[in-house]
Design an enzyme around this catalytic site. Structure first.
Site, short mmCIF file in Angstrom:
data_model
loop_
_atom_site.label_atom_id
_atom_site.label_comp_id
_atom_site.label_asym_id
_atom_site.label_seq_id
_atom_site.Cartn_x
_atom_site.Cartn_y
_atom_site.Cartn_z
N HIS A 22 0.86 -1.18 0.00
CA HIS A 22 0.00 0.00 0.00
C HIS A 22 0.90 1.24 0.00
O HIS A 22 1.98 1.22 0.59
CB HIS A 22 -0.83 0.13 1.28
N ASP B 121 2.17 1.97 3.39
CA ASP B 121 3.13 1.04 3.99
C ASP B 121 4.55 1.57 3.85
O ASP B 121 5.41 1.27 4.67
CB ASP B 121 3.11 -0.33 3.27
N GLU C 89 -9.79 -13.30 -1.67
CA GLU C 89 -9.00 -13.64 -0.47
C GLU C 89 -9.71 -14.72 0.34
O GLU C 89 -10.91 -14.63 0.61
CB GLU C 89 -8.79 -12.38 0.39
N ASP D 205 -11.21 -11.78 10.76
CA ASP D 205 -10.20 -11.92 9.72
C ASP D 205 -8.85 -12.14 10.41
O ASP D 205 -8.11 -11.20 10.65
CB ASP D 205 -10.20 -10.59 8.92
N ASP E 149 -1.38 -12.58 2.02
CA ASP E 149 -1.96 -11.53 2.87
C ASP E 149 -2.19 -12.15 4.25
O ASP E 149 -3.31 -12.41 4.66
CB ASP E 149 -3.26 -11.00 2.26
#
Ligand code: XUL
Ligand code: CO
Length: 437
Positions: A101, A104, A268, A307, A339
């Site tokens: 990102h 990040d 995901e 999550d 991820d």
């Protein structure tokens, strides 16, 4: 050049299933050919920046637990330290890709102009590391969820100025991704949803979201970015309800706004399970509608509803996933982005190696087993045979639109049609899966 953080390993080798070396792959043999391609080219592993180099072990009840050498350093020095360490990990793992990102790698400044300058500088640091190591960028994305301005959404915010800010941020993140040769650009709408319908105009917010995505598509073409745009569905967290809840919801949304040829899906695992679906269902839906772009691999914990982003460890789950992916012709410009994050007690940096090695082996086993199942052929043959009568005249005429309800009613009444049920043979098919797993 900072000293290596992962000093117990030079390079993670493939050592075969018999190996006891905890720093070796037992199944991920990158050069092994399966279904016409090497494992490396099928899987296209990516190491993500955020969970590995931003997350420091905090949870909602507790502080950071990971000690990392860049903590306490400032500005470019910290960024360089972090980038060198990130690429040390990626290189040692033999992962061909990474993902990040905007936030990040570069923090938020007081104005977007002050945010974008360090983003460019740090993007240049990444470019240097990419050049040095040959590692490539699978995708970049913009963080449109951490800053308080996005608390009520980015594109779906009630304030058009927030929409404008998000648009400016995505423009920049997409340009940086393009500049780094990124092969995809991801949009995860973390705050594009609502906490309560009492204050939410769903029709209005949906229109905004559609307009936003059109702007992103237009800009992609304007700058000549050849990568794939991807939406990453997730049903909730941090919002109570996220608009791009699952593959089918995103599909309906894309069709409504005429975007289904421009944007594909990044599916995901843990988002699928949060949506009450399986990963394999989401993949099958994406493949059936020509929407499969890439995957974020991780897993949840069946005991927790949230999550948890743990590293994948179920070869059976991945086998069924790769059956769908191979049926769909593979991941194209996409790949397998880990991820996933370490558990809070996994405080040794080398735990990052164990995590990715285990994840890589799980995916490799899944792919190899899926290819074996498809090649063995009985599941595919059974499925084909199950629909074979649609190739005959009645089936063909129905699908071609040449039969009305009147016609079909007459057929049944005039011939006393009595279709006979046949076994779906689920258990037999599951036994075939178990023969390869
Ligand atoms: C959040 C999530 C994100 C996206 C990128 O659950 O998966 O990390 O992958 O924004
Ligand atoms: Co993700």
């Amino acid at each position: 050049m900072p000293s290596p953080l992962f000093d117990r390993v030079d390079r993670v080798p493939y050592a075969g299933p018999g190996s006891e070396d905890p720093f070796a792959y037992r199944h991920y043999d990158p050069d092994r050919q399966v279904a016409g391609k090497s494992l490396r080219d099928h899987l296209r592993f990516a190491v993500c920046y955020w969970h590995n180099f931003v997350f420091l072990g905090q949870d909602m009840f507790g502080a950071d637990t990971f000690e990392r050498p860049w903590v306490g350093r400032e500005g470019m020095e910290a960024a360089r330290f972090k980038a060198t360490t990130a690429f040390e990990l990626i290189e040692k793992l033999g992962a061909p890709y990474f993902t990040f990102h905007d936030r990040d790698i570069a923090p938020e400044g007081d104005t977007l102009r002050e945010t974008n300058r360090p983003l460019d500088e740090r993007g240049a640091v990444l470019a240097g590391e990419m050049q040095r190591t040959g590692v490539k960028l699978l995708w970049g994305t913009a963080n449109l969820f951490s800053h308080p301005r996005y608390a009520a959404g980015a594109a779906t915010n009630p304030d058009p100025e927030v929409f404008a800010y998000a648009a400016a941020q995505v423009k920049k993140a997409m340009e940086v991704t393009h500049g780094l040769g990124g092969e995809n650009y991801v949009l995860w709408g973390g705050r594009e949803g609502y906490d309560t319908l009492l204050n939410t105009d769903l029709r209005q917010e949906t229109e905004q979201f559609g307009r936003f995505l059109h702007l992103v598509v237009e800009h992609k073409h304007k700058i000549g970015f050849g990568g794939t745009l991807l939406i990453e569905p997730k049903p909730m967290e941090p919002t109570k309800h996220q608009y791009d809840a699952d593959a089918a919801a995103v599909h309906a949304f894309l069709r409504r706004f005429g975007l289904e040829r421009e944007i594909a899906l990044n599916i995901e695992v843990n988002h699928a399970t949060l949506a009450g679906k399986s990963f394999v269902h989401e993949l099958a839906y994406a493949v059936a509608n020509d929407l499969l772009g890439s995957i974020d691999v991780n897993r949840g914990d069946p005991q927790n509803g949230w999550d948890t982003d743990q590293f994948p460890n179920s070869a059976e789950e991945m086998t069924l996933a790769f059956v769908e992916i191979l049926r769909g012709g593979g991941l194209g410009t996409g790949g397998c982005n880990f991820d996933a994050k370490l558990r809070r007690q996994s405080i040794d940096p080398h735990d990052l190696l164990h995590a990715h090695i285990g994840g890589g082996d799980t995916l490799a086993r899944g792919l190899v087993q899926a290819a074996a199942l498809l090649e063995e052929g009985r599941v595919e043959a059974f499925r084909r045979e199950r629909y074979a009568r649609w190739e005959e005249s009645l089936g063909r005429e129905i699908l071609a639109g040449r039969k009305s309800l009147d016609d079909l009613s007459a057929l049944v009444l005039d011939t006393d049609l009595e279709p006979q049920p046949v076994s779906g043979r689920q258990e037999m098919l599951e036994n075939l899966v178990n023969r390869v797993c």
